[in-house]
Design an enzyme around this catalytic site. Structure first.
Site, short mmCIF file in Angstrom:
data_model
loop_
_atom_site.label_atom_id
_atom_site.label_comp_id
_atom_site.label_asym_id
_atom_site.label_seq_id
_atom_site.Cartn_x
_atom_site.Cartn_y
_atom_site.Cartn_z
N CYS A 23 -4.84 -10.43 14.14
CA CYS A 23 -5.17 -11.85 14.00
C CYS A 23 -5.87 -12.20 12.68
O CYS A 23 -5.26 -12.18 11.63
CB CYS A 23 -5.98 -12.29 15.21
N GLU A 69 -1.84 -9.77 19.93
CA GLU A 69 -3.25 -9.46 20.22
C GLU A 69 -3.56 -9.90 21.66
O GLU A 69 -3.05 -10.93 22.12
CB GLU A 69 -4.12 -10.26 19.24
N ASN A 80 -3.66 -14.54 18.09
CA ASN A 80 -3.84 -15.73 18.92
C ASN A 80 -4.53 -16.75 18.03
O ASN A 80 -5.73 -16.62 17.74
CB ASN A 80 -4.77 -15.46 20.11
N GLU A 115 -15.39 -14.60 19.94
CA GLU A 115 -15.02 -13.19 19.72
C GLU A 115 -16.22 -12.35 19.36
O GLU A 115 -16.31 -11.17 19.74
CB GLU A 115 -13.93 -13.08 18.64
N ASN A 134 -11.88 -5.59 20.50
CA ASN A 134 -10.57 -6.24 20.48
C ASN A 134 -9.64 -5.22 19.82
O ASN A 134 -9.65 -5.07 18.60
CB ASN A 134 -10.67 -7.54 19.67
N LYS A 164 -10.47 -4.23 16.07
CA LYS A 164 -10.49 -5.36 15.14
C LYS A 164 -11.79 -5.44 14.34
O LYS A 164 -12.89 -5.44 14.91
CB LYS A 164 -10.29 -6.67 15.91
#
Lengths: 326, 326
Positions: free
Chosen positions: B172, B50, B197, B146, B110, B127
Site C-alpha cells: 500500500c 493487502e 487498500n 494503521e 500489517n 509493512k
C-alpha cells in the site's frame, strides 16, 4: 485567491536550438527577449535551460578537451552575459541559468546559477548525475560525452532562499533520480528547478521515441508529488545542427499535475502563478516525513552504488514451522 | 517472441469489497476462484491485495486493540486459509497475500507472504510505511488507524527469489515512497509487488477525488521506470460497508507503461506475460546505477527523517567576486 500570499509568478523559458555557429551574444539576446516577455506577464523569475549559452556540445567528440574551451565560461558573470544580469536588475526579475564552467584550477563542470532580481548570484550548482560516457564509443551511433567534458559536481544538492521560497537546483538527468528531489525536500525545498537538454534519439534504439517525453514528465511529476514540491523544468528543444532535442518544458504542482507546458520547439515562454502553500496538506498528511519516513530501512541507498545481491532476511523472519508445504 | 525466455505470466487479483460481516471462509473461496481464473489463463503467479482476508478494519476505532484480534492471523498458514495453499499446490501457482499478523509475543503487523507453486512460504514482509495515526482523532471525519493496530515492520524491504525473478515485497503506502523501490532495486529486484487498500475519501478534503487514482498510478509508474523493474499492484476496491476504496490494480513495465489495468470495483483478474529482460536496456544505460549514482550526495536520506534547514554550501562555492551586483 488570484495571487495567494506565498506565491511566485514563475516563467519557464524554453529555448529553440542553439547551433554551433551561433555566437553567445546572439544567444544572450534571445534570453533577454524572453525575460522581457516574462516581464510583460508580471513574472518574478525566469528559468532557463541547461547549457543555455551554447549548443549541447557533449554530443561531439574532440581529442583534446581544451578544444571545447570556447563553450565554457571561466567567470560568471562575464562581459558576454553581463546584458542578461543588467536586464534582471532593470526588470526586477531573478533567473536560473545553466552553463559550462571552467574554474581557475582548470576543473570543468556542468553548472547553474540562481540570480536574484538585483542581479546578484545567490546560489550555484554543479551537476551531479552526469549521464553518458567519457570516451569515444565506436559501438554507438550517438555520442553523449558529459562524463568526458565535466567532473561530477562537488557542491551537493543545494537549496537557496529567494522570493520567500526554498529553491532546489538541478540539471537534466538529475530529474530522473528520486534521490535528487528527496535530498532537497529534506532541506525543506518548496520549488525545484531543472534545465535540460534531452536528445530525441539516443542509444536506446529498442525504445519507442514517444517514451522520451513520457519519461520526462513522469519523472518531474512523481518528484513533485512524492516530495510535495513545485517542480519546473526548462528544455532546449528543436534541431541543433540536425540533432533533435525534446522540448516539453513544464511547471508541475505538488499534486503532480502539469499546470503549464511548452508545446513548440522554439524559444517559448510559459508561466504560472504558483502557490507555495499548495503542498502543505500533503506535507502534513500523506507525506509527513517526520511521521512516516523510516530511514533505518533506507541504509542501502547510501551503502551501495550499484545493484547487488539480496540482503539476507533477519534469521527469525520465517519460523521453521512456517516453511515447507502445508 | 510470444513467451520470452525470462518471463512470468503474472495475474493480479483485484478484490471487490470485504464487509465486516463476511466470514474468512467466504473470502478464501473468492481468492481460490480468482486463482482458478488465473489457472485458466496459464498464469504462474497471483498477486492478492493487502489485508486480503478481512475488511480494511484500520478505519474503525475500538478502545481495546484486542477487540480486533478476530481480524488477525496468529499463524500462517492456518486452517481457514489452508484451502488457498492447497489450490496453489494443485494448480502449480504461487501467490502473494496480505494479512494482519499477530505474533506469539503479541506483536501486530500489517504483513504479507510470498508462496511458491508448491504451497511453501518462501518470503515474508511486514509493512514499513504505515500511514495514518495511532489515536482517535476527533478532528477527522475519517479515521486511519494503521499506526494503532500495527507496529512498524522489522524485516526490511526483502527480495525473494522465485520463478527466476528477484521479487520485492511491499504494501500500500510503501508504493508512494521512492526509497521502497530503490532499496529493492539495489538488491537487483526484477519485479516489485504491492497489495493496497486506498480510501476514495480521506482527510485530504482540499484535494479533488480524481487525484487518488492519478497518484496511485504515478507512484507505481515512476517507481518502475526509475528502477527499471516491473511493478504490479493489487487493490481491494468498491464499497466496504459504505467506505469506498479505489481500485485501479495494474501491471506496469520497466518503461513505466501500464500494460494491464483493472477497470471494475469487483473481484477481477488481470494478467500479462511480463518479460523480465525488458528493463535490461534501461539498467545498462540511463539507469546504470554503478555508472551514474552518487551516494556521497545522498547522505541526508538516512541522516534526516523530517524536513529540516538547508545545508550550508561548501565555503568555496561562491567566490567573493561572484557575489553582489555586477
Amino acid at each position: 485567491m488570484i495571487r495567494p500570499n506565498r506565491s511566485i509568478n514563475l516563467a519557464v523559458a524554453q529555448m529553440g536550438p542553439v547551433n554551433l555557429a551561433d555566437e553567445k551574444d546572439t544567444v544572450v539576446s534571445r534570453l533577454i527577449e524572453m525575460m522581457e516577455e516574462a516581464k510583460a506577464r508580471s513574472c518574478d523569475f525566469v528559468l532557463y535551460p541547461e547549457l543555455a549559452l551554447t549548443t549541447f556540445f557533449p554530443r561531439y567528440w574532440v581529442p583534446e578537451i581544451a578544444e571545447m574551451d570556447k563553450y565554457f565560461e571561466s567567470e560568471m558573470p562575464n562581459e558576454r552575459v553581463a546584458p542578461l544580469f543588467e536586464a534582471a536588475r532593470k526588470h526586477g526579475i531573478g533567473f536560473y541559468l545553466g552553463y559550462a564552467e571552467l574554474t581557475a584550477e582548470g576543473r570543468r563542470f556542468n553548472s547553474s546559477i540562481i540570480v536574484n532580481k538585483a542581479g546578484s548570484i545567490i546560489g550555484k550548482y554543479r551537476k551531479i548525475h552526469l549521464p553518458g560516457h567519457s570516451e569515444y564509443r565506436q559501438d554507438r551511433e550517438f555520442q553523449h560525452l558529459e562524463k568526458r567534458y565535466f567532473q561530477v559536481g562537488d557542491l551537493g544538492f543545494g537549496v537557496s532562499e529567494l522570493m520567500g521560497a526554498k529553491i532546489g537546483m538541478g540539471l537534466c538527468n538529475d530529474r530522473r533520480w528520486a534521490e535528487t528531489y528527496r535530498v532537497m525536500a529534506l532541506q525543506s525545498a518548496d520549488l525545484i528547478l531543472f534545465g535540460y537538454n534531452t536528445p530525441a534519439m539516443n542509444q536506446n534504439a529498442v525504445e519507442e521515441p514517444h517514451l522520451k517525453m513520457f519519461h520526462n514528465l513522469l519523472s518531474i511529476q512523481a518528484g513533485a508529488y512524492q516530495n510535495s514540491v513545485w517542480v519546473a523544468a526548462a528544455a532546449k528543444s528543436g534541431s541543433e545542427d540536425g540533432y533533435r532535442l525534446i522540448g516539453g518544458s513544464a511547471i508541475v504542482a505538488p499534486t503532480g499535475e502539469v499546470v503549464a507546458k511548452a508545446h513548440t520547439q522554439e524559444d517559448e515562454v510559459i508561466n504560472a502563478v504558483i502557490d507555495l502553500s499548495l503542498g502543505d496538506y500533503l506535507k502534513e498528511h500523506i507525506f509527513n516525513f517526520d511521521e512516516h519516513r523510516r530511514p533505518e530501512h533506507y541504509q542501502l541507498i547510501v551503502d551501495r552504488t550499484g545493484r547487488g545481491a539480496p540482503e539476507s532476511p533477519p534469521e527469525e523472519f520465517i519460523a521453521p514451522e512456517q516453511i515447507g508445504p502445508v
